[in-house]
Each structure stands twice: as C-alpha cells, then as structure tokens.
Scaffold this motif. Structure first.
Motif, mmCIF file in Angstrom:
data_model
loop_
_atom_site.group_PDB
_atom_site.id
_atom_site.type_symbol
_atom_site.label_atom_id
_atom_site.label_comp_id
_atom_site.label_asym_id
_atom_site.label_seq_id
_atom_site.Cartn_x
_atom_site.Cartn_y
_atom_site.Cartn_z
ATOM 1 N N ARG A 206 39.448 36.785 41.742
ATOM 2 C CA ARG A 206 39.677 36.964 43.290
ATOM 3 C C ARG A 206 41.202 36.780 43.814
ATOM 4 O O ARG A 206 41.881 37.950 44.319
ATOM 5 C CB ARG A 206 39.233 36.032 44.282
ATOM 6 N N ARG A 209 43.353 39.864 41.170
ATOM 7 C CA ARG A 209 43.161 41.756 41.827
ATOM 8 C C ARG A 209 43.474 41.664 42.658
ATOM 9 O O ARG A 209 44.124 43.120 43.332
ATOM 10 C CB ARG A 209 40.879 41.398 42.816
ATOM 11 N N GLY A 213 44.522 44.404 41.372
ATOM 12 C CA GLY A 213 43.289 45.958 41.646
ATOM 13 C C GLY A 213 41.908 45.726 41.246
ATOM 14 O O GLY A 213 41.497 44.645 40.352
ATOM 15 N N ALA A 214 40.606 46.470 41.397
ATOM 16 C CA ALA A 214 39.354 46.792 41.225
ATOM 17 C C ALA A 214 39.476 47.143 39.575
ATOM 18 O O ALA A 214 40.731 47.227 39.309
ATOM 19 C CB ALA A 214 38.575 48.270 42.079
#
Length: 309
Positions: A206, A209, A213-214
């Motif tokens: 987490r 990201r 990012g995704a």
C-alpha cells in the motif's frame, strides 16, 4: 501530540534535513528531552499510558459491548483501550475544576477506545477529513483549538490535540512535496523488496502504490522517494505548529500555559527488520520528541539527556 513523528527525522534532534525549524525555534524557549521513549509502538496503548500513567498492560481488557461497533470484529488489537474503571488525566483535571477538551485526528484514540473519558468537548471532526486533503490535520484543528482556549480565559483549562499529519500514507501537500528533491538523501539509490505481508523485510504494497500507482508492482523499488515524502509532511506539520505558537502568542495565551509537544510513537523508514511503518519495538519507532514550554519560557534552551518515558 504529533502522531507518528519520529524524533530521528526532526532537525531538532540533528536530522540532516531541516524538517522542524519552528520546533527548533520553540526549543530556545522550552525544555527539550533528548531521550524520550514511547511506552508502546502504536497509538492506542501509547496514549492509554499517557492518559492513565500506567504501563500498557493495564490497558488490555475484554471488549466492551457498549463500545464495540458491529462492523468491528473482536481482534486482539481492539482490546487495547482505556477501561471505564481507569482514572485519566482529563478526569482528574475536570474534577479539580478545569475545563477539558480534546481535538482528535486519529480514530485509534477515539471514543470507541475510551479516550473520551473526562473531556467535556471531544471533537473528532478532523478524523473525518481524508488523508490526501491538504486542509486536514493540524491545519483544520488550529482555529478550533485557539478559539476554545481563548473562550476559557480566566479559568483553568486543559486541551489535548492529536494531529495525524505525518501518519501513513505519506501524501505531502503540493506546497512542500518537492522541498527535499535533489538533496543528498534524495539521491540515494537504495532499493528494497515490495511485499504484501506486514512490514517486515519488505516495503508494504500500500505504501509502494502511493508512488507507483495501480497495476503490477516491480519486485523492488527505490525507497528514497518515500522517505522524502515523510520528511516533507513533517516540514508542513512544523509550519502549522509555528502558526499555533504564533496564534497563542498573539492572543496573549502562550505565557499563561504549559505547552507540551510530543508523539505517541515514531516511524521507521527502512531498517532491515521493519520498513515504513510502526508497531514494533525498534529505536526509530520508540524515540519521540518531548518539548515542554513553561509559562514565560522559563528554563528555555535546557536540554535534558536523562531518559524519560
């Protein structure tokens, strides 16, 4: 209380980046405890100890049905709280004739964990502001705190302010996001593996990201940008802290009160055993600032090396 502020990342304690100029300026009028260790490495038990004067084990209890939310399962960490039978600092001061107020930004020290005991006003409005909103945190609490203190003039008053600005995810506002870009620390090429399971030996997914990012994540990532973001958040928080002190001074309140600045725990930025988080007993997590400004700035500039908790 500046939630998740590691002493090791403050220029007050010699960090390479100038992250806390306002805190350092205040130190000239205050007593600085150089070796203050939190009683626990995460929010609920640490604040429970601060509020009750008892060691963390005293705050472990069976779940209280009146405080347990239906959507909150009975997980072990939820049992760390302030039991109703405990007498807190706020309750003691209230009984002695003080007006009491709490301004809370972290649900982990919210009413559901018993921290409302003894507070006439328990304002958790800041906790409803998303972490990515640059108007949240201490900046949102500042006018509420100053107005409340000014309204209590002439009567003894106790305010507890919990600001979550530097807690993960590290999402500094645009005004400071590039403040440390390109300095020596930012040029570090150190890489660490990314993983989903806890924070041991891996950068939590987490956290990764927020930068990457995704989509599919690489096996490893440069960690300097995460450190840079955390430090930028500290700098931004320090600026608002400066505004708080200036606001107290402008209202003629500063020299009438005892101002205590500390934290519930710190944060580790990438030690081999624990990366980008807290919750474990390591130096980066347990060592927190403790700055006490006495009325009139008495004993200003004093540095105490004796360990305290």
């Amino acid at each position: 209380s500046l939630d998740t502020l590691a002493a090791g990342h403050t220029s007050l304690h010699g960090y390479a980046r100038r992250t806390t100029p306002n805190l350092a300026a205040l130190a000239a009028e205050a007593v600085v405890f150089e070796r203050c260790l939190a009683n626990a490495p995460w929010t609920s038990p640490s604040y429970a100890s601060q509020f009750t004067g008892l060691l963390p084990e005293s705050s472990w209890s069976a779940p209280d049905p009146e405080r347990t939310r239906p959507e909150a399962p009975d997980e072990p960490w939820r049992r760390w709280n302030v039991p109703a039978a405990r007498v807190t600092l706020a309750e003691t001061l209230l009984a002695a004739g003080y007006r009491t107020a709490a301004f809370i930004d972290n649900p982990m020290c919210g009413a559901v964990f018993g921290f409302e005991q003894g507070f006439e006003l328990f304002d958790a409005s800041a906790a409803a502001i998303p972490a990515q909103d640059p108007a949240g945190g201490l900046r949102a609490q500042l006018p509420l705190v100053l107005d409340w203190l000014a309204a209590q003039r002439g009567a003894p008053a106790f305010a507890f302010v919990n600001a979550l600005d530097v807690h993960e995810p590290y999402l500094p506002a645009a005004r400071v996001a590039r403040q440390f870009e390109g300095d020596e620390l930012a040029r570090s090429e150190e890489q660490q593996p990314i993983g989903r399971d806890g924070r041991f030996a891996v950068v939590p997914e987490r956290q990764a990201r927020t930068l990457l990012g995704a989509g599919e994540l690489p096996a490893r990532m440069r960690t300097a940008p995460l450190v840079e973001r955390y430090d930028a958040e500290i700098l931004d928080l320090d600026a608002v802290l400066g505004e708080l002190v200036a606001g107290l001074r402008a209202r003629g309140l500063l020299d009438e009160l005892v101002l205590v600045i500390s934290a519930d725990h710190g944060e580790t930025m990438g030690a081999p055993e624990h990366k980008f988080g807290h919750g474990t007993q390591v130096e980066a997590v347990l060592h927190v600032p403790l700055v006490v400004r006495l009325p009139g700035g008495a004993h200003g500039g004093t540095r105490v090396r004796t360990p305290v908790q």
